[in-house]
Design a protein around this motif. Structure first.
Motif, PDB file in Angstrom:
ATOM      1  N   LEU A   1       3.763 -10.491 -12.667  1.00 36.97           N
ATOM      2  CA  LEU A   1       3.876 -11.654 -11.581  1.00 36.97           C
ATOM      3  C   LEU A   1       2.915 -10.628 -10.248  1.00 36.97           C
ATOM      4  O   LEU A   1       3.340  -9.999 -10.023  1.00 36.97           O
ATOM      5  CB  LEU A   1       5.434 -12.042 -11.200  1.00 36.97           C
ATOM      6  N   ALA A   2       1.873 -11.721 -10.029  1.00 34.02           N
ATOM      7  CA  ALA A   2       1.845 -11.264  -8.456  1.00 34.02           C
ATOM      8  C   ALA A   2       2.296 -11.018  -7.462  1.00 34.02           C
ATOM      9  O   ALA A   2       3.239 -11.658  -7.364  1.00 34.02           O
ATOM     10  CB  ALA A   2       0.620 -12.405  -8.038  1.00 34.02           C
ATOM     11  N   ILE A   3       1.622  -9.938  -7.611  1.00 39.87           N
ATOM     12  CA  ILE A   3       2.263  -9.086  -5.415  1.00 39.87           C
ATOM     13  C   ILE A   3       2.006  -9.860  -4.817  1.00 39.87           C
ATOM     14  O   ILE A   3       2.311 -10.125  -3.779  1.00 39.87           O
ATOM     15  CB  ILE A   3       1.663  -7.281  -5.804  1.00 39.87           C
ATOM     16  N   CYS A   4       0.680 -10.060  -5.046  1.00 37.11           N
ATOM     17  CA  CYS A   4      -0.382 -10.833  -4.121  1.00 37.11           C
ATOM     18  C   CYS A   4      -1.735 -11.174  -5.231  1.00 37.11           C
ATOM     19  O   CYS A   4      -2.699 -10.047  -5.684  1.00 37.11           O
ATOM     20  CB  CYS A   4      -0.949 -10.345  -3.248  1.00 37.11           C
TER      21      CYS A   4
ATOM     22  N   LEU B   1       2.796   6.717 -11.894  1.00 38.42           N
ATOM     23  CA  LEU B   1       2.874   5.725 -11.144  1.00 38.42           C
ATOM     24  C   LEU B   1       3.619   4.400 -11.165  1.00 38.42           C
ATOM     25  O   LEU B   1       3.272   3.452 -10.093  1.00 38.42           O
ATOM     26  CB  LEU B   1       1.106   4.994 -12.175  1.00 38.42           C
ATOM     27  N   ARG B   2       4.608   4.070 -12.116  1.00 41.33           N
ATOM     28  CA  ARG B   2       5.061   3.071 -12.028  1.00 41.33           C
ATOM     29  C   ARG B   2       6.472   3.478 -12.380  1.00 41.33           C
ATOM     30  O   ARG B   2       7.346   2.012 -11.228  1.00 41.33           O
ATOM     31  CB  ARG B   2       4.600   2.408 -13.063  1.00 41.33           C
TER      32      ARG B   2
ATOM     33  N   ALA C   1      -1.780  -6.897  -9.688  1.00 44.45           N
ATOM     34  CA  ALA C   1       0.318  -7.326  -9.932  1.00 44.45           C
ATOM     35  C   ALA C   1       0.734  -5.803 -10.569  1.00 44.45           C
ATOM     36  O   ALA C   1      -0.344  -4.813 -10.530  1.00 44.45           O
ATOM     37  CB  ALA C   1       0.046  -7.947 -11.390  1.00 44.45           C
ATOM     38  N   MET C   2       1.585  -4.974 -11.124  1.00 44.90           N
ATOM     39  CA  MET C   2       2.096  -3.907 -11.243  1.00 44.90           C
ATOM     40  C   MET C   2       1.420  -3.670 -12.443  1.00 44.90           C
ATOM     41  O   MET C   2       1.409  -2.330 -12.581  1.00 44.90           O
ATOM     42  CB  MET C   2       3.526  -3.858 -11.170  1.00 44.90           C
TER      43      MET C   2
ATOM     44  N   LEU D   1       6.405  10.785  -6.512  1.00 45.74           N
ATOM     45  CA  LEU D   1       6.265   9.471  -7.531  1.00 45.74           C
ATOM     46  C   LEU D   1       7.864   8.291  -7.512  1.00 45.74           C
ATOM     47  O   LEU D   1       8.554   8.823  -7.216  1.00 45.74           O
ATOM     48  CB  LEU D   1       6.450  10.223  -8.747  1.00 45.74           C
ATOM     49  N   PRO D   2       7.286   7.463  -8.464  1.00 43.16           N
ATOM     50  CA  PRO D   2       5.819   6.692  -8.388  1.00 43.16           C
ATOM     51  C   PRO D   2       4.870   6.893  -7.590  1.00 43.16           C
ATOM     52  O   PRO D   2       5.695   5.855  -6.607  1.00 43.16           O
ATOM     53  CB  PRO D   2       6.478   5.800  -9.857  1.00 43.16           C
ATOM     54  N   LEU D   3       3.215   6.828  -7.518  1.00 43.06           N
ATOM     55  CA  LEU D   3       2.796   6.482  -7.064  1.00 43.06           C
ATOM     56  C   LEU D   3       2.353   5.436  -6.797  1.00 43.06           C
ATOM     57  O   LEU D   3       1.453   4.851  -7.058  1.00 43.06           O
ATOM     58  CB  LEU D   3       1.484   7.511  -7.229  1.00 43.06           C
ATOM     59  N   THR D   4       3.038   4.122  -6.734  1.00 49.66           N
ATOM     60  CA  THR D   4       2.854   2.661  -6.819  1.00 49.66           C
ATOM     61  C   THR D   4       1.301   2.362  -5.962  1.00 49.66           C
ATOM     62  O   THR D   4       1.414   2.717  -4.538  1.00 49.66           O
ATOM     63  CB  THR D   4       3.735   1.992  -6.495  1.00 49.66           C
ATOM     64  N   PRO D   5       0.858   1.690  -6.270  1.00 52.25           N
ATOM     65  CA  PRO D   5       0.317   0.586  -5.024  1.00 52.25           C
ATOM     66  C   PRO D   5       0.520   0.329  -4.050  1.00 52.25           C
ATOM     67  O   PRO D   5      -0.583   0.952  -3.023  1.00 52.25           O
ATOM     68  CB  PRO D   5      -0.868  -0.637  -5.536  1.00 52.25           C
ATOM     69  N   ALA D   6       1.473   0.188  -3.772  1.00 55.74           N
ATOM     70  CA  ALA D   6       1.529  -0.112  -2.238  1.00 55.74           C
ATOM     71  C   ALA D   6       1.777   1.098  -1.915  1.00 55.74           C
ATOM     72  O   ALA D   6       1.861   1.231  -0.029  1.00 55.74           O
ATOM     73  CB  ALA D   6       3.219  -0.446  -2.142  1.00 55.74           C
ATOM     74  N   LYS D   7       2.833   2.210  -2.065  1.00 53.02           N
ATOM     75  CA  LYS D   7       2.530   3.219  -1.719  1.00 53.02           C
ATOM     76  C   LYS D   7       1.203   4.350  -1.324  1.00 53.02           C
ATOM     77  O   LYS D   7       1.573   4.211  -0.136  1.00 53.02           O
ATOM     78  CB  LYS D   7       3.732   4.540  -2.340  1.00 53.02           C
TER      79      LYS D   7
END
Ligand code: FES
Ligand code: FES
Lengths: 990, 165, 275
Positions: free
Chosen positions: C193-196, A711-712, C187-188, A788-794
């Motif tokens: 720190l915030a992404i948003c 994930l990260r 945040a990650m 991977l990693p399956l980040t939120p943005a991805k």
């Protein structure tokens, strides 16, 4: 084969650790805590900001004058004092402990300063002047593998430095007969388990003895000892490597420190004093090591009923800039078991090894496993989807049948034991799979994104030291002679008062080996584990020499532990013989318990353990005839099953093979793309568990890293080869809030090949967890290509589709997106002066110097080209740079191209921009665009600020341009409105 | 106003684990280096030197603090406690330390002194934490070995035991 | 990773501090908790001639309620403010937003004034301050002035504080009657720190939404109470206005999406908890 299941009084029990008291009290000594000789100097390393560049010159003269500096070494000195490191392949890819003529990755060591303390050493780094000539780079493995790609090692003639094809069974036939072929390509990222303690090297050259005495936290100093001693041009015993008993985590990563060992040895010899180097976090993340990123194209030949009859794997493994021994281990360690947990007889494998301008790859927990299981298990999930079959049913259909162990896998692994079907049954029952399915149903009915993933992993342990020779052709192997085995040592020592101590070859990095060894020995000798002192230090000059010594490939349970039992049994046999002699019974009628040695049939006939031990020391004359005096025994163990590869390229890559079956439910937040693990079940069959408490600890730890990798965690590179993950705020190790507690289940199928029946357990989850989570995400989303990693943005990008369009009439500046040329931007500005006036400012060095933010001094060095010293920064961040600027394509007073580069302690940058001037009412409208790369420290640690910083600097530039051309009077007359207007034009304020 | 210039070392005095101490440091010396090198406290572990990993965490006037983000001179006049403050002088480990051992909350142990300092401060403020609160507190530390499970169990158990004691 | 050398000053009072700033101006940096500053100094991203330590100045450590705002002394730690018993009732937004700041360990040292002065575009406190329409109290040898949050932070880690000025206090308006508040952050990891981050204040007939982590500084929009469709449109417009940029963790697109989606969630949540 008959199993001997060994459960002793202590072995097999969840005993608390003997190591913990020291650690909890803060009294354990790690490598950096070891006493130093007076006069020990500290080293700091200058590193390349470029991914690929020629070193034109290095000037250390000013740095040498800095306070406290004793010496500075560059590639020149290193070449004088050492030879290049041996590598596994016969290819011209020389490497030294410092770059010599070229740098090949960001962070490559270029010079080392040796000074009184680390602060002073780092001060001096800023004064070393290196002139680089940047070269084109090879970054992506697929691109780098193409003809015509920039070459990392030109002498090789290609970035692909090894290619091997393997074929097992009748793959062509299988693929021809298959009902369908399912294909999936995966691209596994670079990551590492990044131990919390970095590398530490303390080198002391003892001139009179001609010995390099090195203390380090190397987790397997024997493995690359020949590489280091050869480089230093000394005989093995002249390089004494000592590792302390405590190490702040290893995970394979602490195998890659050998270039630094050699570097500090040379430094110590040059200055005639001990030299210590402590790697800092930025250095570690940037330059220590990464698991190789790998592209695998997998194909499965599948029958309509779900039976998989063949596999094809094409692997392209990326080793970064240098091939450091024992690389390319990760590509071959898994070779024998490339069919995973499945009964698939036909397979082809193509292994290609590619070099790129990235940090050299190395050992990381899992060692090739995470990559290959990501391919196999994603492929299996895809097969299930394509067949419209339940994934778990597909797994069941293809598992190696119970009752077929030891099972010879297609590529040569001899899987020792197991019952995979039973493991699945226990796991689905005790982990409540049905309930999880119910949760999925409910979530889906409510419109939530929920998925279940599965993963099957066969976990290898104790590597066959000959597996790497599979990279050579059969002919080459014949020439070189066979390589196999894995020799383990343990020494048990009993003193004159019956005190027991032991040393062993495992070099633990936190696993608690001392505890398990004391459990094993205590059982054999009838004493308590806490009565045994385990000295876990290692010393290449003093301890039994085995190339395998160390801590990697989960070799403890199946190598060191058996050696410990052998040693203890030898002691036991000897003591039994002595006791029998005194008690006048036969030695096989003697037993040990509670510190006593007694006759089984007449427990009254008892001797104290200490008394028997004492006899061996004090009165050798009283010993039974033909017995050697003393009470110290070495257990040496190597399993016969670890044969060299055969002529069909089959290799039993490891001695034991555990089984892991995982499943999990995840829910994806549709808004944020976050993958939340709802429940995670992990089933392990690791043979006999020697200490279940510690075994679970390995599972929890491996799982946590698996979650991070899924994930990260990723080492990210910019398109220019800059390294962007230089801090723990960028390389994202999960915290207690990101790692849920998994449910651990066990079953025990003892290994027939290890005396204690144990297998490895530390690496299973780093192989199973990333792909299990990915499979759950695939199940939730129906998406097939998951990197991977399956980040939120991805994940958000995958599930949210196109974002709502920009509203009509929205005037905001287009956002800046990272593109192939690093950072880009564009904008317009208005200056209340005629274009001619603005133009004059731009082409006059004195004026330009006043316009460029932070420019101290600017001099003309050629037509249209300038050299400047500047201090650049945003907010409180500031750094010194030397700039080279040139103006080309001059079209006065309309347009010009400004290009240039910056070099400084914070990094380097190069780029260019177009400036266009248009006369408008009341002045000039300037429009501009720019693109530049930033590399080095500032990119590694300040990534998220970079383009914001660029905008700030641009705005400063135009503000100054405005103030200079419009005249100061006007500015002070109405600064706020002017400032605001400019900011508005620049898109910075509105 | 006190002023320390950059080239000289000046004296720094504070209460370290209950005892007054004095040492010498130049202004830029980090408290991590000072405690390790000048005071010989090797339980101060350094994992990142930028405040993220928590390995260097100590207690300053009872509150957790990153020693790597503190200059030694800033400790002047304050109370600094390290993990040595937890065990009894006789060496008997505290309930928290024993619970860490029982629940296998440490492997390499490099992160452990810092985590113990945070946890001990946390339990003084929050006597009856939930698992979520414990995890939230632990999120200020990185552990690369354990997956945090043992620590969470240990801290919760200590809180429970202290309440019932 | 060791800092450059510097001279260390420990003024005993605000007066001594501003005298010191008047003398050294741009060559001096104020340190209180040091959490952002020292990390950057260790990387040698920040070099300073003088480090002025204000952590021990008692006059900078207080929380006071005035007519319509809470005034927090600059050296008050984040933990002190978060533990302040009145916080939830007087400033629900801070009570909801502050737990997102770093960690238990960093809040214990990190100060309110430090966070405001540092002006990281992803920080929670500057976002709360600007959303609430608060202000920053600055002091120099020449005197004091109050600057609205809107005017204080001018860009990426840039403020309108003059080099001879110090932040002495921060004023957070107390909760408005009938208003509901919400703070959401992506945040990650916990504490990053915030992404948003979004902060919402909803009152009868008006919505105020602050967004951090996307542009170079936190931004606020105020709308009349909007219906569903109009809200989506307004958020979309806001998202495109801020644009955002790509970095190693997230894309500009993702940040805009978070404005739309988290923004919406926050507004709905704030609406719910109006009283
Ligand atoms: S070393 Fe201080 S937080 Fe990592
Ligand atoms: S026990 Fe190794 S880092 Fe926590």
């Amino acid at each position: 084969m008959k199993h001997e299941v060994h459960v002793g009084k202590h072995v097999g029990r969840p005993m608390e650790r003997v190591e913990d008291a020291q650690l909890l009290a803060g009294q354990a000594l790690f490598c950096g805590d070891m006493p130093e000789r007076d006069g020990t100097l500290q080293a700091a390393i200058l590193r390349s900001p470029h991914a690929h560049a020629e070193i034109l010159s290095i000037d250390t003269s000013e740095a040498l004058l800095q306070p406290g500096v004793e010496a500075i070494l560059t590639g020149k000195e290193i070449k004088e004092d050492s030879d290049p490191f041996l590598i596994v392949l016969r290819q011209p890819m020389d490497q030294w402990s410092l770059a010599t003529d070229r740098v090949r990755f960001v962070g490559e060591a270029v010079a080392v300063v040796v000074a009184k303390d680390r602060y002073l050493a780092e001060d001096a780094l800023d004064y070393i002047k290196v002139v680089y000539k940047p070269l084109p780079i090879a970054l992506h493995p697929l691109e780098a593998a193409k003809d015509g790609a920039p070459l990392v090692h030109p002498a090789v003639g290609s970035n692909v430095v090894s290619t091997r094809h393997f074929s097992y069974g009748e793959p062509d036939k299988a693929f021809a007969e298959a009902d369908r072929v399912v294909e999936l390509t995966i691209d596994y990222p670079r990551n590492s388990q990044t131990p919390l303690e970095g590398y530490v090297v303390l080198a002391d050259y003892r001139r009179e003895e001609q010995v390099y005495d090195v203390q380090s936290n190397f987790q397997g100093p024997f493995t690359v000892h020949p590489v280091m001693s050869k480089a230093l041009r000394v005989k093995g015993p002249q390089l004494r490597m000592r590792s302390p008993a405590f190490s702040g985590g290893g995970f394979g990563v602490k195998q890659a420190m050998f270039p630094y060992v050699v570097l500090m040895c040379i430094a110590s010899r040059r200055v005639g004093r001990p030299v210590k180097w402590v790697e800092d976090r930025l250095e570690h993340l940037t330059a220590a090591i990464a698991a190789p990123n790998r592209i695998i194209r997998g194909q499965a030949a599948v029958m309509n009923d779900g039976k998989v009859i063949g596999f094809r794997f094409e692997q392209l493994d990326d080793y970064g800039a240098y091939l450091r021994p024992p690389m390319p281990g990760p590509l071959y360690r898994q070779h024998g078991i490339m069919t995973g947990g499945y009964d698939v007889k036909h397979m082809t494998i193509t292994n290609r090894l590619v070099m790129t301008n990235k940090t050299p790859s190395g050992m990381v927990r899992g060692f090739g496993g995470p990559q290959i299981y990501y391919a196999i298990e994603r492929l299996m999930q895809t097969v299930a989807v394509e067949l419209g079959m339940d994934h778990l049913d597909l797994i069941r259909k293809n598992l190696i049948p119970a009752g077929s162990f030891p099972y010879r896998a297609a590529a040569g692994a001899l899987i020792d034991s197991g019952d995979y079907q039973m493991a699945l049954e226990i796991a689905t029952r005790d982990g409540k799979l049905d309930e999880l399915k119910g949760r999925r149903e409910k979530a889906r009915a409510e419109g939530r994104l929920y998925g279940i993933g599965y993963a099957v992993v066969v976990e290898p342990a104790q590597s066959n030291m000959g597996y790497l020779s599979t990279i050579n052709t059969v002919e080459e192997r014949h020439k070189a002679g066979p390589k196999g085995g894995n020799v383990a040592y343990c020494t048990v020592n009993v003193d004159a008062l019956g005190g027991v101590s032991l040393t062993a070859d495992s070099l633990p990095q936190g696993q608690g080996h001392a505890t398990v060894l004391s459990q094993i020995v205590a059982d054999e000798l009838g004493i308590e584990p806490h009565d045994i002192v385990c000295n876990m230090e290692r010393d290449t000059q003093r301890d039994p020499w085995s190339i395998a010594t160390g801590n990697y490939s989960s070799r403890f349970s199946s190598a060191t532990a058996p050696a410990a039992r052998l040693a203890a049994r030898k002691i036991r046999a000897k003591m039994a013989k002595i006791a029998a002699h005194f008690l006048k019974v036969s030695p096989d009628k003697i037993d040990f318990s509670e510190g006593k040695i007694f006759a089984i049939e007449d427990p009254q006939k008892t001797l104290r353990f200490s008394r028997v031990a004492g006899t061996a020391h004090w009165s050798p004359g009283e010993l039974p005839p033909d017995m050697e005096p003393g009470m110290c025994e070495i257990g040496v163990w190597s399993a016969p099953e670890l044969e060299p590869p055969n002529d069909a390229d089959q290799i039993n890559t490891s001695l034991t093979y555990g089984f892991v079956f995982d499943y999990c439910g995840v829910e994806i937040d549709r808004d944020t793309g976050e993958v939340n693990i709802d429940r995670y079940v992990t089933m392990h069959d690791s043979g006999k568990l020697l200490n279940p408490l510690l075994a679970d600890g390995q599972v929890y730890g491996g799982f946590a890293w698996g979650v991070g990798a899924a994930l990260r965690e990723e080492f990210v590179y910019g398109e220019d080869g800059s390294f962007l993950s230089g801090t723990f705020a960028d390389y994202l190790c999960p915290t207690a809030c990101e790692v849920p507690e998994p449910l651990i289940l066990h079953m025990e199928s003892p290994s027939p090949f290890t005396p204690l029946g144990a297998k490895g357990i530390a690496e299973g989850n780093v192989m199973s967890t990333p792909v299990c989570i990915a499979n759950a995400v695939a199940d939730a989303t129906g998406i097939r290509d998951l990197r991977l990693p399956l980040t939120p943005a991805k994940v958000a990008a995958l599930i949210q589709g196109q974002e709502p369009a920009r509203p009509k009439g929205n005037q905001a500046t287009p956002p800046m997106e990272l593109s192939d040329r690093g950072i880009r931007g564009q904008g317009t500005a208005f200056v209340a002066a005629a274009p001619e006036l603005v133009w004059q400012t731009l082409v006059d060095p004195d004026q330009l110097a006043r316009v460029i933010p932070g420019c101290h001094k600017m001099e003309l060095v050629g037509p249209g080209s300038y050299r400047a010293e500047m201090s650049l920064g945003v907010g409180i961040v500031r750094g010194r740079f030397e700039a080279r600027v040139s103006l080309t394509d001059l079209n006065p007073p309309k347009s010009a191209v400004i290009s240039g580069s910056l070099e400084g302690p914070l990094g380097s940058s190069s780029g260019s921009g177009n400036v266009r001037l248009v006369a408008v009412e009341g002045g000039t409208r300037i429009s501009y665009d720019y693109g530049f790369d930033i590399s080095g420290k500032v990119a590694a640690v300040g990534g998220r600020m970079l383009d914001g910083a660029a905008r700030v600097l641009m705005s400063q530039f135009f503000q100054r341009l405005g103030s200079l051309t419009e005249g100061p009077g006007k500015i002070s007359a109405a600064p706020p409105s002017w400032w605001q207007r400019l900011l508005k034009l620049l898109g910075i304020a509105r | 106003m006190s002023q320390l210039n950059n080239d000289g070392r000046s004296s720094v005095s504070f209460i370290l684990n209950g005892n007054p101490v004095t040492g010498y440091a130049e202004p830029r010396m980090l408290l991590t280096d000072f405690l390790r090198e000048e005071m010989g406290l090797t339980e101060i572990h350094v994992g990142c030197e930028h405040g993220v990993c928590g390995a260097c965490t100590i207690r300053m006037d009872g509150l957790p603090a990153r020693a790597c983000l503190t200059f030694a001179i800033q400790a002047e006049g304050h109370r600094i406690d390290t993990v040595q403050s937890l065990a009894q002088p006789s060496g008997v480990l505290s309930d928290l330390q024993l619970a860490f051992r029982k629940h296998h909350a440490l492997q390499c142990g490099y992160c452990t002194p810092g985590i113990l300092m945070s946890s001990s401060a946390f339990l003084e403020i929050n006597h009856d934490p939930s698992e979520e609160e414990v995890r939230d507190m632990l999120s200020g530390h990185l552990c690369r070995c354990t997956g945090y499970v043992g620590m969470v169990r240990a801290i919760l158990e200590v809180a429970r035991n202290r309440i019932s004691a | 990773m060791k800092p450059h050398s510097f001279e260390y000053l420990r003024p005993a009072s605000i007066e001594e501090t501003v005298a010191c700033l008047a003398r050294h101006s741009e060559d001096a940096r104020i340190i209180a908790g040091g959490l952002s500053l020292v990390a950057m100094m260790n990387f040698r991203l920040v070099e300073t001639k003088f480090l002025v330590d204000v952590a021990n100045i008692k006059a900078l450590n207080y929380i006071r309620v005035d007519a319509d705002h809470i005034e927090v002394g600059a050296a008050t730690t984040q933990a002190q403010l978060l533990a302040w018993p009145e916080l939830a009732s007087l400033s629900p937004l801070l009570a909801k937003g502050m737990p997102f700041i770093g960690h238990f360990q960093t809040r214990a040292r990190g100060t309110v004034g430090g966070s405001i002065a540092h002006s990281d575009p992803s920080s929670e406190l500057p976002l709360c301050l600007i959303t609430l329409g608060g202000s920053v109290m600055l002091r120099s040898k020449a005197g004091s002035r109050e600057v609205t949050a809107e005017d204080f932070q001018v860009g990426l880690m840039q403020t309108s504080r003059r080099p001879d000025e110090m932040v002495v206090a921060v004023r957070f308006p107390i909760r408005k009657k009938g208003a509901g508040y919400s703070f959401l952050e992506m945040a990650m990891r916990k504490g990053d720190l915030a992404i948003c981050a979004v902060a919402a204040e909803v009152r009868d007939g008006s919505i105020r939404l602050g967004v951090g982590g996307v542009a170079d500084k936190p931004a606020v929009r105020e709308w009349k109470d909007l219906g569903d469709a109009a809200l989506d449109e307004a958020l979309n417009e806001f998202a495109w206005d801020l644009g955002g940029s790509d970095d190693v963790h997230a894309t500009a697109t993702f940040r805009r999406q978070l404005i739309r989606r988290l923004g919406r969630r926050a507004i709905l949540e704030a609406r719910e908890c109006r009283n």
